[in-house]
Design an enzyme around this catalytic site. Sequence first.
Site, PDB file in Angstrom:
ATOM      1  CB  SER A 110      -0.937   0.020   1.219  1.00 37.42           C
ATOM      2  OG  SER A 110      -0.192   0.158   2.415  1.00 37.42           O
ATOM      3  N   GLY A 111       0.235   2.356  -0.318  1.00 42.15           N
ATOM      4  CA  GLY A 111       0.920   3.643  -0.276  1.00 42.15           C
ATOM      5  C   GLY A 111       0.039   4.661   0.408  1.00 42.15           C
ATOM      6  CG  HIS A 163      15.455   1.317   2.547  1.00 40.43           C
ATOM      7  ND1 HIS A 163      16.101   0.514   3.460  1.00 40.43           N
ATOM      8  CD2 HIS A 163      14.561   0.514   1.907  1.00 40.43           C
ATOM      9  CE1 HIS A 163      15.624  -0.715   3.372  1.00 40.43           C
ATOM     10  NE2 HIS A 163      14.682  -0.732   2.442  1.00 40.43           N
ATOM     11  CG  ASP A 164      10.239   0.976   3.227  1.00 38.65           C
ATOM     12  OD1 ASP A 164      11.343   0.420   3.375  1.00 38.65           O
ATOM     13  OD2 ASP A 164       9.263   0.396   2.697  1.00 38.65           O
ATOM     14  CB  THR A 165      13.965  -0.190   6.625  1.00 40.08           C
ATOM     15  OG1 THR A 165      13.131  -1.123   5.947  1.00 40.08           O
ATOM     16  CG2 THR A 165      14.354  -0.767   7.975  1.00 40.08           C
ATOM     17  CB  THR A 175       5.616  -6.282   3.198  1.00 35.12           C
ATOM     18  OG1 THR A 175       4.383  -5.590   2.979  1.00 35.12           O
ATOM     19  CG2 THR A 175       5.771  -7.386   2.169  1.00 35.12           C
ATOM     20  N   GLY A 184       3.435  -0.892  10.615  1.00 36.13           N
ATOM     21  CA  GLY A 184       2.075  -1.432  10.646  1.00 36.13           C
ATOM     22  C   GLY A 184       1.942  -2.719  11.421  1.00 36.13           C
TER      23      GLY A 184
END
Length: 489
Positions: free
Chosen positions: A15-16, A236-238, A259, A402
């Site tokens: 998702s975004g 980078h999302d992490t 994820t 999440g």
Amino acid sequence: MTFRNCVAVDLGASSGRVMLARYERECRSLTLREIHRFNNGLHSQNGYVTWDVDSLESAIRLGLNKVCEEGIRIDSIGIDTWGVDFVLLDQQGQRVGLPVAYRDSRTNGLMAQAQQQLGKRDIYQRSGIQFLPFNTLYQLRALTEQQPELIPHIAHALLMPDYFSYRLTGKMNWEYTNATTTQLVNINSDDWDESLLAWSGANKAWFGRPTHPGNVIGHWICPQGNEIPVVAVASHDTASAVIASPLNGSRAAYLSSGTWSLMGFESQTPFTNDTALAANITNEGGAEGRYRVLKNIMGLWLLQRVLQEQQINDLPALISATQALPACRFIINPNDDRFINPETMCSEIQAACRETAQPIPESDAELARCIFDSLALLYADVLHELAQLRGEDFSQLYIVGGGCQNTLLNQLCADACGIRVIAGPVEASTLGNIGIQLMTLDELNNVDDFRQVVSTTANLTTFTPNPDSEIAHYVARIHSTRQTKELCA
């Protein structure tokens, strides 16, 4: 009162979201509001597993336009996404080929080939990055071997967040934290490694020198004509999630749960010794020159696939049913390559249990129980590896993202690891994205300053380990068996 309005575009594999953050300087308060949320997922196109980048760009622009339509003055924008994947462009900035996703099978066998030809230790000493079969290093090799007709047309290779920033600004950038996930950046120079690039078949001219978080890439012109700075955040999302982890003290570890599950700790120096190599530890780039010493764990991808295949819409009800089942009847290795993108996840989990002479999880709750128990046990193993690597145990684990909303998994993690777990914030990647924007706007001094803001504004929940739980007893038996084997060896 002085306010700043920053927009975070946070794209995950499933998702975004476009989120508006409002920061009040005098009381150092930060509030988030979701502007637009949209689905993301894998597509099949011309025999490849791909991303629909056009749809994602449209969703990003829709979210940004919604903010502008409200009459809100946006001070800055930042974009973060998952790592390793890229988009190829020609000299005119048009796409070349397909935006292939990391779960595509085109890289099969190439990691082993690289290790044989370049040497596993040499690759690791150069990059400090763990070996994953879909790293950009192997994706580029697959591209240049399997689609050589594309090479004459390629002028640039942009990683996903850099591509979307380019689409907004017309300016190209290669942000450092995400660039390190490629396994192509030299850990000593923070620039592209010529030896690894040569093996990949890519041309160094496709890339610009990586830039650290906090610079303005360019400007997006909103429908009202205002020029809004687009900031190179920790893209980078992490990396963004770790920035927003309210880590307290040197004995704190983090787990970014989504994820993927990414477990690690912050360090001022990388770990590239033989112990780190044997444990397949990665040293990804972080903000302010810090390293994210961590390990990738397959994470809630397994659950997401089961939910999709079984058409399950009520996750809380599933978790409740799962909680009533006994622990540790079905155990798999979530990091087995067989779970990267199987035809059906349910069948693959059942096959893995069958092959190891375990009971077979049949119901939805049993499949979920298998996933949760297996993840918690793997978390415990990885946390132990990380503690051994740095020579000091951890006193607390911060779970962000999440996945931290899954209270059952949080408690299983606390019990299996024997450590206090602090869950939250949920929107960690978004918050970390905003944090770098606020630093770029000179509203905050540094990451530690931002973490103080997060600690006072985020909802955090503590989970205390229960040594009498079923999974804690299971872990104790495993440790006892291991110690006996070591003594008898």
